[in-house]
Write a protein that holds these residues in place. Sequence first.
Motif, mmCIF file in Angstrom:
data_model
loop_
_atom_site.group_PDB
_atom_site.id
_atom_site.type_symbol
_atom_site.label_atom_id
_atom_site.label_comp_id
_atom_site.label_asym_id
_atom_site.label_seq_id
_atom_site.Cartn_x
_atom_site.Cartn_y
_atom_site.Cartn_z
ATOM 1 N N TRP A 37 0.891 -0.979 -0.088
ATOM 2 C CA TRP A 37 0.127 0.096 -0.142
ATOM 3 C C TRP A 37 0.779 0.977 -0.053
ATOM 4 N N PRO A 38 2.290 1.429 0.662
ATOM 5 C CA PRO A 38 2.362 2.229 0.801
ATOM 6 C C PRO A 38 3.360 3.117 -0.195
ATOM 7 N N TYR A 39 3.920 1.894 -1.543
ATOM 8 C CA TYR A 39 4.647 2.420 -2.309
ATOM 9 C C TYR A 39 3.583 2.631 -3.567
ATOM 10 N N ALA A 40 2.113 2.138 -3.366
ATOM 11 C CA ALA A 40 1.512 2.652 -4.576
ATOM 12 C C ALA A 40 0.884 3.448 -5.019
ATOM 13 N N PRO A 41 0.901 3.627 -5.922
ATOM 14 C CA PRO A 41 0.876 5.060 -6.780
ATOM 15 C C PRO A 41 -0.515 6.230 -6.051
ATOM 16 N N LEU A 42 -0.452 6.900 -5.930
ATOM 17 C CA LEU A 42 -0.988 8.613 -5.089
ATOM 18 C C LEU A 42 -2.672 8.301 -6.060
ATOM 19 N N TRP A 43 -2.424 8.399 -7.266
ATOM 20 C CA TRP A 43 -3.902 8.135 -7.709
ATOM 21 C C TRP A 43 -4.388 6.993 -8.041
#
Length: 622
Positions: A37-43
């Motif tokens: 989750w923390p590394y997923a793209p913000l969009w």
Amino acid sequence: MKELWTDRRALGVDAVLAVAALVSLQVQAADVDTRGWPYAPLWLRMTLMVLPVLIAFRRFVPTVALPGLLFGAYLAGLVGQPQQFLYAGAVLAAWSMAGRCRVGTTVATVVVPAVFLVVVDQSRDTILLERLYGFADSFLQDSEVPIGLGHSGVPWNDWYTVEGNEWSWLFSAGIVLLTLVFLVIRRKAQVVPARQRWAELWKFLCDPAWGRDVLLAVAVFGLILTEVAQQVFRGAWWSAPGWMPYGVAAAGLTLAFRRWPAIPVAVLAVASLIANWQSYSPVFSLYAAFGLALYWFVVSPKRARSLRWTLPVAIGVLGLLTLITRVMRVRYLQVIFPMIKSKGWDYTYDGVLHNSTYDGIAQNVWPYALSLILLIPVLAAIGVRQYRRNREASRREAELEQVAEELEAEQVVLTERSIIARDLHDVVAHAVNLMVIQAETGPDLVRRGEADVLAGFQRIGDAGRRALSELDRLLSTLRDEDGIADPQLAPQPGLSDLSQLVADVSEDHLPIELDLQGDLEKPPEGQQLTAYRLVQEALTNVIKHAKATGVRVTVRSEETGVRVEVTDDGVGFDVAAARRGNRHGLAGMRERVRIEGGTLDIRSTPGAGTTVDAWIPVGGRR
């Protein structure tokens, strides 16, 4: 049958499920230890936070809700978030679609996304994941990352977790089979047109219910929390207490108090100020929520929130935020951020006391440009408020115009009725009076001989036939299809018909002297008809009431009008008393002359006869 959008209980269940889905995603939104989750793209994370809202809309637009919720469930599983609520929402959307949409639309809407997700998941490779997570290199190289930093800047444990999160084909098969079952169960349900479904959705969005505002507030809270967590993950908010990022995100929940917009304005202003001090980059969702609160604050049409004070307050808040960040003293800042005090002060090479924590916070002043941008929703609120005011004024004006038209139509009807009543009175009363007088002379005619009796009956028949003829022509105008009198049928005797009128009245009963002067054909038909009716009514009154031995009728046609004078030597009457008695004949005479813009003078005293003097101008009709 109650409309769907007004079914509060059913919509409440959907809203609760949507909030539960949002909360299930937000529990781990700020947890940097969640794998993937923390590394997923913000969009991607922001999109995932919005999609659960579709659960609340699934009754209105199931063809949109079902694919969106399936896509959300796929993304949630990909980044290690719970997907149960999203999948349950997709099942509910399939149930709604089976009962409100056509069979072909329902099957296509379910099968296409279900098959598409299976195909995408089966063909997913390292390149796709690298495109999603490759951004991590740009900011993790200088960050404190655990040992094991691996593929594309993502720790190997997180990479393997994401790579192993697959979309089971059983999910797609299950939603398709359930939809087919729903179609069988709800095969007799009535299909609702798409336009009606969107209209129901619009009514739901415009409904000032608590469920809608709470749903919006929770969704905004999730968006703010996701952005703030991104900032925390990148190393921002290091000088703030641990609870503060969550408190700032929780400020979005105040949007539930839409009915009292001053509350979200105040809370979100403070949250935006703190975020400006602590964040490396703007928290767009927080500023958007602040702008929405300002819009609600100004757009409200209630007197208690007049523009006289809401507009200055909104502008003052934006100006105050700019001022605070530039004049805030350290003793106040260290109350908000205790780390300033605990860090202590040190002399730098230039011999000046510095506090690195204070310096890092104080340099983040509130941008003037941000205040100007936040003025846009304020100006939009003023425009919307003015538009609503103009629309309300236009609506009222239209209502007043409609009322005026109705009153005018009623007045036209009353006027026409008055004209018809006068014509009927003139025609019927005059003819009946002649017949009554002829009948009353019957005994005298019998004594004179058979010839006089036959002549008397002939005169009665002639008077009756003339009355019937005029009544027939008058009623023909009432039966006209377009409501316009036919000139060939309407009763329009003129000045040239006065000779026949006088002859009918004076024959064997009352000597009448008729004096016609000027060009009798020159006056317009309206003035001629009025003059004829005045003479007719005056002679009728003489026969009925005056007991006169002689009458003089003078009609003079002039360049500017028609003069009518009827004088008798009868018993006379009290004009004032007759006016109070509301005699229809005299009232009709006055009304006819008034309509033509003329004057009428009736002079009479008991025992001295009566004079009716009227002036009917040409072109003076009102």
